[in-house]
Write an enzyme that holds these catalytic residues in place. Structure first.
Site, short mmCIF file in Angstrom:
data_model
loop_
_atom_site.label_atom_id
_atom_site.label_comp_id
_atom_site.label_asym_id
_atom_site.label_seq_id
_atom_site.Cartn_x
_atom_site.Cartn_y
_atom_site.Cartn_z
N ASP A 81 13.29 -2.05 7.22
CA ASP A 81 12.07 -1.48 6.68
C ASP A 81 11.63 -0.30 7.55
O ASP A 81 12.20 -0.09 8.65
CB ASP A 81 10.99 -2.59 6.62
CG ASP A 81 9.88 -2.27 5.63
OD1 ASP A 81 10.04 -1.34 4.81
OD2 ASP A 81 8.85 -2.96 5.66
N HIS A 82 10.63 0.44 7.08
CA HIS A 82 10.10 1.65 7.75
C HIS A 82 10.66 1.94 9.13
O HIS A 82 10.23 1.36 10.12
CB HIS A 82 8.59 1.52 7.94
CG HIS A 82 7.86 1.50 6.66
ND1 HIS A 82 7.51 2.63 5.99
CD2 HIS A 82 7.44 0.46 5.91
CE1 HIS A 82 6.88 2.29 4.88
NE2 HIS A 82 6.82 0.98 4.80
N HIS A 178 -0.51 -0.72 3.22
CA HIS A 178 0.00 -1.86 3.99
C HIS A 178 -1.17 -2.71 4.49
O HIS A 178 -2.27 -2.19 4.68
CB HIS A 178 0.81 -1.37 5.18
CG HIS A 178 2.10 -0.70 4.78
ND1 HIS A 178 2.46 0.52 5.26
CD2 HIS A 178 3.08 -1.10 3.94
CE1 HIS A 178 3.64 0.85 4.74
NE2 HIS A 178 4.03 -0.11 3.94
N GLY A 179 -0.92 -3.97 4.71
CA GLY A 179 -1.96 -4.84 5.26
C GLY A 179 -2.82 -5.44 4.15
O GLY A 179 -2.37 -5.61 3.03
N HIS A 206 5.43 -0.09 -2.07
CA HIS A 206 5.06 -0.71 -0.78
C HIS A 206 3.65 -1.29 -0.90
O HIS A 206 2.91 -0.95 -1.80
CB HIS A 206 5.11 0.33 0.34
CG HIS A 206 6.50 0.68 0.75
ND1 HIS A 206 7.02 0.34 1.98
CD2 HIS A 206 7.50 1.29 0.07
CE1 HIS A 206 8.27 0.76 2.04
NE2 HIS A 206 8.60 1.34 0.92
N GLY A 207 3.29 -2.13 0.06
CA GLY A 207 1.91 -2.64 0.10
C GLY A 207 1.58 -3.55 -1.07
O GLY A 207 0.50 -3.48 -1.63
N ASN A 228 7.87 -4.37 -2.21
CA ASN A 228 7.86 -4.89 -0.84
C ASN A 228 6.68 -5.82 -0.60
O ASN A 228 5.54 -5.47 -0.93
CB ASN A 228 7.77 -3.75 0.15
CG ASN A 228 9.00 -2.87 0.15
OD1 ASN A 228 9.92 -3.06 -0.63
ND2 ASN A 228 9.02 -1.90 1.04
N THR A 231 2.69 -8.70 4.17
CA THR A 231 1.47 -9.39 4.61
C THR A 231 1.35 -10.79 3.98
O THR A 231 0.96 -11.74 4.67
CB THR A 231 0.23 -8.53 4.26
OG1 THR A 231 0.42 -7.23 4.85
CG2 THR A 231 -1.04 -9.15 4.80
#
Ligand code: ZN
Length: 291
Positions: A81-82, A178-179, A206-207, A228, A231
């Site tokens: 990932d990233h 994200h998060g 993402h996220g 993805n 969290t």
């Protein structure tokens, strides 16, 4: 069986579902993800953050993944990932991972394009797929990223860079972060449609944690084929651990394997929810044979 990330995403793209890409933290969560996919005959992508790779080590991570995935009855890919760090990219390419996300969103567009082209040359020579990110997705994930949109481009520019660099998957900004969401995000499924008109590449969301099933459906219908999740898995993992420890304290019973079993069950259940929402249940055999 071990699979190609791009192949799984292309099969999802062609068949109206998304393949879940789940960030694992250790061998316990790795096995729980694969078991959940096997239980639902679903393809799955196992993702690892740079922080986790550095903590476990590329060799141990690779060997652990292979031991678990080779005997799995469903196709499983291993994805970095990233990663803005070219050395970690090179290490994972050399170790034969399925794919890497070269995160060039901290560079200006000219440098991002030039370096992405170099990563693609290195990765493709080893049969490794490349996910590309040149716009930064909001939020910090395991120490990578930013809370502000530093680089944003037109879909024409995104498609142009992707075409010239030869990447295999595209991760644009889609309004997600994200998060955990502190307020409702403004989601951009129409941006997926606009990009899909200009590029045939699989598009990555993402996220994903915190989005509703309707949100996921809207993105999948617009053309997203890899989603993805990080969290959500961390929360399931830690909450089940806490519940176990509260019970352990109350009964003064301290049995690590029993805590591992509880965590595994929680992660398994969390992953199964995503596989069902993303529509990948029952797609394992078709995804594995579609080359
Ligand atoms: Zn991400």
């Amino acid at each position: 069986m071990i699979a190609s990330t791009a192949q799984l995403a292309r099969h999802a793209q062609a068949n109206g579902y998304a393949v879940a890409a789940i960030n694992i933290l250790d061998d316990l969560s790795l096995r729980a993800v694969i078991e959940a996919a096997a239980g639902l005959s679903s393809p799955v992508i196992v993702q690892v953050s740079v922080k986790t790779v550095r903590s476990i080590g590329v060799d141990l991570m690779t060997a652990t993944f292979r031991a678990a995935a080779e005997v799995a009855p469903v196709p499983v890919a291993l994805h970095l990932d990233h990663c803005p760090d070219r050395q970690v990219i090179a290490d994972c390419v050399q170790a034969g991972w399925s794919s890497v996300l070269f995160d060039a969103s901290d560079r200006d567009v000219a440098r991002a394009e030039a370096e992405t082209a170099e990563v693609v040359a290195l990765a493709h020579a080893a049969g490794v797929d490349v996910e590309s990110e040149i716009e930064n997705i909001i939020g910090v994930e395991d120490g990578v990223g930013s809370d502000v949109a530093l680089h944003s481009y037109s879909v024409e520019d995104l498609a142009g860079v992707a075409e010239r660099t030869g990447v295999d998957l595209l991760a644009p900004q889609l309004g997600t972060a994200h998060g955990r969401y502190t307020r409702a995000p403004v989601l951009l499924p129409d941006r997926v449609r606009d990009l899909a008109k200009l590029s045939a590449l699989p598009i990555v969301l993402h996220g994903g944690t915190g989005l509703t099933e309707a949100d996921f459906r809207a993105f999948i219908e617009a053309g997203v084929s890899k989603i993805n999740i990080s969290t959500g898995l961390k929360l399931a993992y830690m909450r089940s651990a806490r519940e176990h420890l509260v019970r352990a304290q109350a009964t003064d019973t301290w049995n690590p394997p029993s805590m591992f079993a509880d965590i595994s069950l929680a992660v398994h259940g969390e992953v199964a929810t995503y596989l069902q929402m993303f529509g990948s249940v029952g797609q394992a055999d078709a995804a594995a044979s579609d080359r």
